[in-house]
Write an enzyme that holds these catalytic residues in place. Structure first.
Site, PDB file in Angstrom:
ATOM      1  N   ILE A  11       0.780  -1.215   0.023  1.00 14.54           N
ATOM      2  CA  ILE A  11       0.121   0.070  -0.062  1.00 14.54           C
ATOM      3  C   ILE A  11       0.715   1.465  -0.025  1.00 14.54           C
ATOM      4  O   ILE A  11       0.268   2.431   0.076  1.00 14.54           O
ATOM      5  CB  ILE A  11      -0.918  -0.062   1.041  1.00 14.54           C
ATOM      6  CG1 ILE A  11      -0.212   0.148   2.491  1.00 14.54           C
ATOM      7  CG2 ILE A  11      -2.103  -0.984   1.280  1.00 14.54           C
ATOM      8  CD1 ILE A  11      -1.062   0.490   3.711  1.00 14.54           C
ATOM      9  N   SER A  12       2.097   1.104  -0.238  1.00 17.85           N
ATOM     10  CA  SER A  12       3.130   2.393  -0.132  1.00 17.85           C
ATOM     11  C   SER A  12       3.219   2.918  -1.428  1.00 17.85           C
ATOM     12  O   SER A  12       3.481   2.463  -2.266  1.00 17.85           O
ATOM     13  CB  SER A  12       4.544   1.942   0.307  1.00 17.85           C
ATOM     14  OG  SER A  12       5.411   2.844   0.039  1.00 17.85           O
ATOM     15  N   PRO A  13       2.796   4.317  -1.401  1.00 19.44           N
ATOM     16  CA  PRO A  13       2.814   5.054  -2.696  1.00 19.44           C
ATOM     17  C   PRO A  13       4.209   5.075  -3.177  1.00 19.44           C
ATOM     18  O   PRO A  13       4.278   5.273  -4.719  1.00 19.44           O
ATOM     19  CB  PRO A  13       2.310   6.549  -2.260  1.00 19.44           C
ATOM     20  CG  PRO A  13       2.537   6.611  -0.703  1.00 19.44           C
ATOM     21  CD  PRO A  13       2.548   5.157  -0.261  1.00 19.44           C
ATOM     22  N   THR A  15       6.589   2.873  -2.713  1.00 17.38           N
ATOM     23  CA  THR A  15       6.993   1.694  -3.315  1.00 17.38           C
ATOM     24  C   THR A  15       6.236   1.365  -4.690  1.00 17.38           C
ATOM     25  O   THR A  15       7.018   1.098  -5.792  1.00 17.38           O
ATOM     26  CB  THR A  15       6.096   0.481  -2.580  1.00 17.38           C
ATOM     27  OG1 THR A  15       6.994   0.342  -1.397  1.00 17.38           O
ATOM     28  CG2 THR A  15       6.386  -0.970  -3.219  1.00 17.38           C
TER      29      THR A  15
END
Length: 198
Positions: A11-13, A15
């Site tokens: 869910i990391s932007p 990433t």
């Protein structure tokens, strides 16, 4: 052949924004990648960080500006406030772990899942979204429901290992020489490291 331990959250932007360029750099240097999805919210709690919603408003505002700028630089489509964020990271992470065990283009799967959150407004906690990403990237969609116990154990182990190795955010890259790089804005440094510059 160099290896990179890649700690990330689905869910990391950042990433998502790192994905294609990181894969290009790894391929350029013939590096193998060990994909290590983890629970970023738990990592923050273990390493002195805060989830975005609990940060000071100054930090929250800066994060939104920085995401917008990084998306422009990356050239990737980007929704600044996606419909399904945050969401449960575990199901998509288990699928990545199963895919890595099966063999195949895991990087493309990670990119498909993160794109689903940050560009396509899909919920990657849902089985049909995970199955579609698996199929799109050449994996058996049934991997979404296989090896769940092993996935859960590996997912938990990735978090413990990350804390022990000095990881505190995502994406986080560790070379086999224990050089550490945090964030998609450090990919140029990773590239230089793999070129032998430092």
């Amino acid at each position: 052949m160099p290896n990179i331990d890649y700690y990330f959250a689905t869910i990391s932007p950042f990433t998502y924004l790192a994905g294609p360029e990181f894969e290009r750099i790894a391929k350029k240097h013939g590096a193998t990648v060990t994909y290590k999805p983890l629970d970023i919210m738990a990592l923050f709690g273990r390493t002195g960080g805060l989830p975005p919603k609990d940060r000071h408003p100054n930090r929250q505002e800066y994060r939104l500006q920085d995401m917008r700028r990084r998306a422009i630089v990356s050239g990737l489509p980007f929704t600044q406030q996606p419909a399904f964020w945050p969401t449960n990271m575990a199901p998509s992470s288990y699928a990545i772990i199963a895919a890595q065990n099966a063999g195949g283009d895991v990087g493309s799967l990670v990119n498909a899942l993160t794109r689903s959150v940050w560009a396509d407004d899909k919920n990657i906690a849902e089985d049909d979204v995970i199955r579609a990403c698996l199929e799109e990237t050449g994996f058996d969609p049934a991997l979404a429901d296989s090896g769940l116990l092993e996935g859960a154990e590996t997912y938990a182990r990735n978090l413990e290992e990350a804390v022990a190795k000095g990881v505190f955010g995502a994406p986080f890259f560790i070379s086999d020489k224990d050089e550490r790089f945090w964030g998609q804005d450090r990919l140029d440094d990773l590239d230089r490291h793999l070129s032998g510059e430092f």
